[in-house]
Every structure is written in structure tokens, then in C-alpha cells.
Enzyme design. Structure first.
Site, short mmCIF file in Angstrom:
data_model
loop_
_atom_site.label_atom_id
_atom_site.label_comp_id
_atom_site.label_asym_id
_atom_site.label_seq_id
_atom_site.Cartn_x
_atom_site.Cartn_y
_atom_site.Cartn_z
N THR A 162 3.83 35.16 -14.27
CA THR A 162 3.26 36.56 -13.58
C THR A 162 2.94 37.69 -14.50
O THR A 162 3.64 38.05 -15.66
CB THR A 162 4.39 36.93 -12.39
OG1 THR A 162 3.55 38.31 -11.86
CG2 THR A 162 5.46 37.46 -12.96
N SER A 163 1.77 38.36 -14.16
CA SER A 163 1.27 39.43 -15.18
C SER A 163 1.98 40.69 -14.92
O SER A 163 1.78 41.64 -15.67
CB SER A 163 -0.31 39.39 -15.17
OG SER A 163 -0.42 39.91 -13.61
N ASN A 180 2.94 33.90 -4.40
CA ASN A 180 1.70 33.00 -4.31
C ASN A 180 1.77 32.74 -2.78
O ASN A 180 2.70 32.34 -2.11
CB ASN A 180 2.25 31.69 -4.98
CG ASN A 180 2.31 31.66 -6.63
OD1 ASN A 180 1.76 32.76 -6.87
ND2 ASN A 180 2.96 31.07 -7.36
N HIS A 186 3.89 37.95 -0.57
CA HIS A 186 2.74 38.32 -0.31
C HIS A 186 1.99 37.27 0.85
O HIS A 186 0.93 37.42 0.95
CB HIS A 186 1.60 38.20 -1.59
CG HIS A 186 2.16 39.00 -2.62
ND1 HIS A 186 1.58 39.04 -3.84
CD2 HIS A 186 2.91 40.38 -2.70
CE1 HIS A 186 2.22 39.93 -4.71
NE2 HIS A 186 2.74 40.84 -3.91
#
Ligand code: APR
Length: 275
Positions: free
Chosen positions: A213-214, A109, A128
Site C-alpha cells: 500500500t502507498s 482492496n 473500502h
């Protein structure tokens, strides 16, 4: 309500573990009101054209439309600035407090909510980036700067005023800065995104909590597979069935289906009561 046998496995594995790692995705911030990345809310219009985040969050778009990309990030910053950490974030602060150096947080995130909740920068890898920071778009140095407070965190609908653009200049070379985030057409590195640190940590991980999370990005997949391959225990927390939940169930681990703002506090309270 978490199955008591799941709580027992969690407590017994944590007790023996020397490294407990938490990997978070957009799901943990969903209860703070920040839309998940793959939801429908992320579209951005440039003229009559609609762009998906996968097109906006690219270096090639920044090269073509730097001001539009900055406007989009101002909009995204406005959403994050209005949001507050939720009980899931605070549970991870308590978990760090209980585990100290046995704890590492790896987050995808960019919203900065883990820091606002109180997790320590030393034990948090923002793989990220963070949208409250910027760096030189020409990489004249690897310095990272906070985005000046004067840059609006309210939705920007008009063209950026020139005086604001002037504040988005690299202090060293005066080129335009860029948001300090990993874009879809870029690759991980250690300097900005703690790539090697995350993989090295995964190799030592005994218990991995995967939260919201995917599983669509590269480094998180490496982390989860590394932990599984060496026999680590994986706890997946997600409101939906997902790839990491299935991996946990078919290897050494459990999948807990439910909102992280409820499940994480329950797991952490159980641990706190035991200690
Ligand atoms: N509790 C737990 N899980 C939740 C919750 C919740 N309250 N709400 C949503 N989820 C889950 C969804 O079921 C989904 O599996 O969170 C996940 C969010 O998935 P994505 O939107 O794909 O987010 P994420 O996995 O973090 O995306 C990874 O991809 O787009 C890039 O760089 C971007 O960091 C992002 C990365």
C-alpha cells in the site's frame, strides 16, 4: 531472500504477540493482474472526456452519471473476475490458519480476492467495501446485496440495456443501487467499512504486516500510527520504498523490499516450520 535477522525478529515477535494484523493494499493483487489504483490503466472515457479513478469513484459523479459509473464498475469487475488469488493471498490464508483468533486482516482492496483465496469473513475487514456487492443509493436501508450474476463482468462499451438497469434497483424502494465501495468524497463508518473495529483492533495490535500500500488513505494511516505509537512491531512489504517502510525502519519494525507474492510465503513458511 529475506535477511535471516529479519526472519528472526518476525518469529520472535509473533511468538509473544496476542494480536497479529495484516493491512493490505492494491500491491498484493498486482501479481494477480489487477492494476494498482494509482497506475496509468484506470482512466475511463465518457464521450470525448477522460476521467481519472479519483473522479469516477465519487458520489458526485454517481449523481451526475449513474449509468457511466455502473459501466465503469462492470469493467472493473471484469478485470477482477479474470484474476485469481496469487501466492501472497494464499500465504495469508495459511497465516490465519496458524494464528486463528490472534489474526485480523484489514484490506483496502475491493476485489474480493482474499475471500476467494479462503480468508474468513469474520476476521476480515473490507474497509473500502467490495465491488461484487451493491446497496441502495438512497440508503433506505443498510442492506447489502450481491450484484446479480446476470450483470455483465465483461467490459461494457455500450449503454447499459434497460433490462439490466432494472436489476440494479433496490429490492426495498426500487431506487437505483450503487456499488458497495467507499468513494473519494465519502467518509468511513462502522456499518459499511468497519471504521471503529479497525481502530480498536489497531490499539491491541502487537505485530502489523503492511502489504503493498502507498499509504495515501486515511484509515490505514491511523492504523499504522496507532500501532507504532503503542510500540507494536511493523513489517512493511512493498516493491518500492514508501512512507510505511520508512516509518517501520525508524521505529520498531522492518521494511522488506520485494514482491508480496514471494515475501509473504517465505514469512509464513518460516512461522509454520517453527510451530
Ligand atoms: N508487492 C508489494 N507491493 C507492491 C507490488 C507487489 N507485487 N506491486 C505494487 N506494490 C505497491 C506499490 O509500490 C504501491 O506502494 O503497492 C502499492 C499500491 O499503491 P496504490 O495503487 O496507491 O494502492 P493502495 O495503497 O491500495 O491505495 C489505497 O486508495 O485509491 C484508493 O480506495 C483506493 O483502496 C485504494 C486506496
Amino acid at each position: 531472500m529475506i535477511d535471516p535477522t529479519v526472519i528472526d525478529s518476525w518469529l520472535s515477535t509473533v511468538e509473544k504477540a496476542s494480536k497479529i494484523v495484516v493491512l493490505t493494499g492494491a500491491g498484493i493483487s498486482a501479481e494477480s493482474g489487477i492494476p494498482t489504483f494509482r497506475g496509468p490503466e484506470g482512466y475511463w472515457s465518457i464521450g470525448s472526456q477522460e476521467y481519472h479513478p479519483q473522479e469516477m469513484a465519487t458520489f458526485s459523479m454517481f449523481l451526475r452519471e449513474p449509468h457511466e459509473v455502473w459501466k465503469w464498475y462492470c469493467y472493473r469487475r471484469s478485470v477482477c473476475a479474470e484474476a485469481d488469488p496469487n501466492p501472497g493471498h494464499f500465504a495469508l490464508v495459511k497465516l490465519e490458519e496458524l494464528l486463528q483468533d490472534r489474526f485480523v486482516l484489514i484490506t483496502q482492496n475491493v476485489d474480493g480476492l482474499h475471500f476467494r483465496a479462503g480468508n474468513s469473513p469474520d476476521r476480515t475487514f473490507q474497509i473500502h467495501g467490495n465491488l461484487n456487492y451493491m446497496r441502495c443509493s438512497q440508503e433506505c436501508s443498510t442492506d447489502i446485496y450481491p450484484i446479480p450474476d446476470i450483470i455483465p463482468t465483461t467490459p461494457v462499451t455500450k449503454d447499459f440495456p434497460h433490462e439490466l438497469t432494472d436489476l440494479l434497483r433496490c429490492p426495498k424502494c426500487n431506487q437505483l443501487t450503487r456499488p458497495h465501495v467507499l468513494w473519494f468524497d465519502e467518509t468511513y463508518n462502522e456499518e459499511f467499512y468497519r471504521f471503529e473495529s479497525s481502530l480498536n483492533t489497531a490499539m491491541k495490535t502487537d505485530v502489523l504486516l503492511v502489504v503493498g500500500t502507498s499509504g495515501t488513505t486515511n484509515l490505514p494511516n491511523h492504523v499504522v500510527h496507532t500501532v507504532i505509537n503503542q510500540g507494536g512491531f511493523v513489517v512493511d512489504i512493498n516493491i518500492e520504498a514508501n512512507i510505511f517502510g520508512n516509518l517501520a525502519k525508524t521505529n520498531n519494525g522492518v521494511s522488506i523490499q520485494g514482491p508480496s507474492g514471494k515475501i509473504l510465503p517465505d514469512l509464513v513458511v518460516a512461522l509454520d516450520n517453527q510451530s
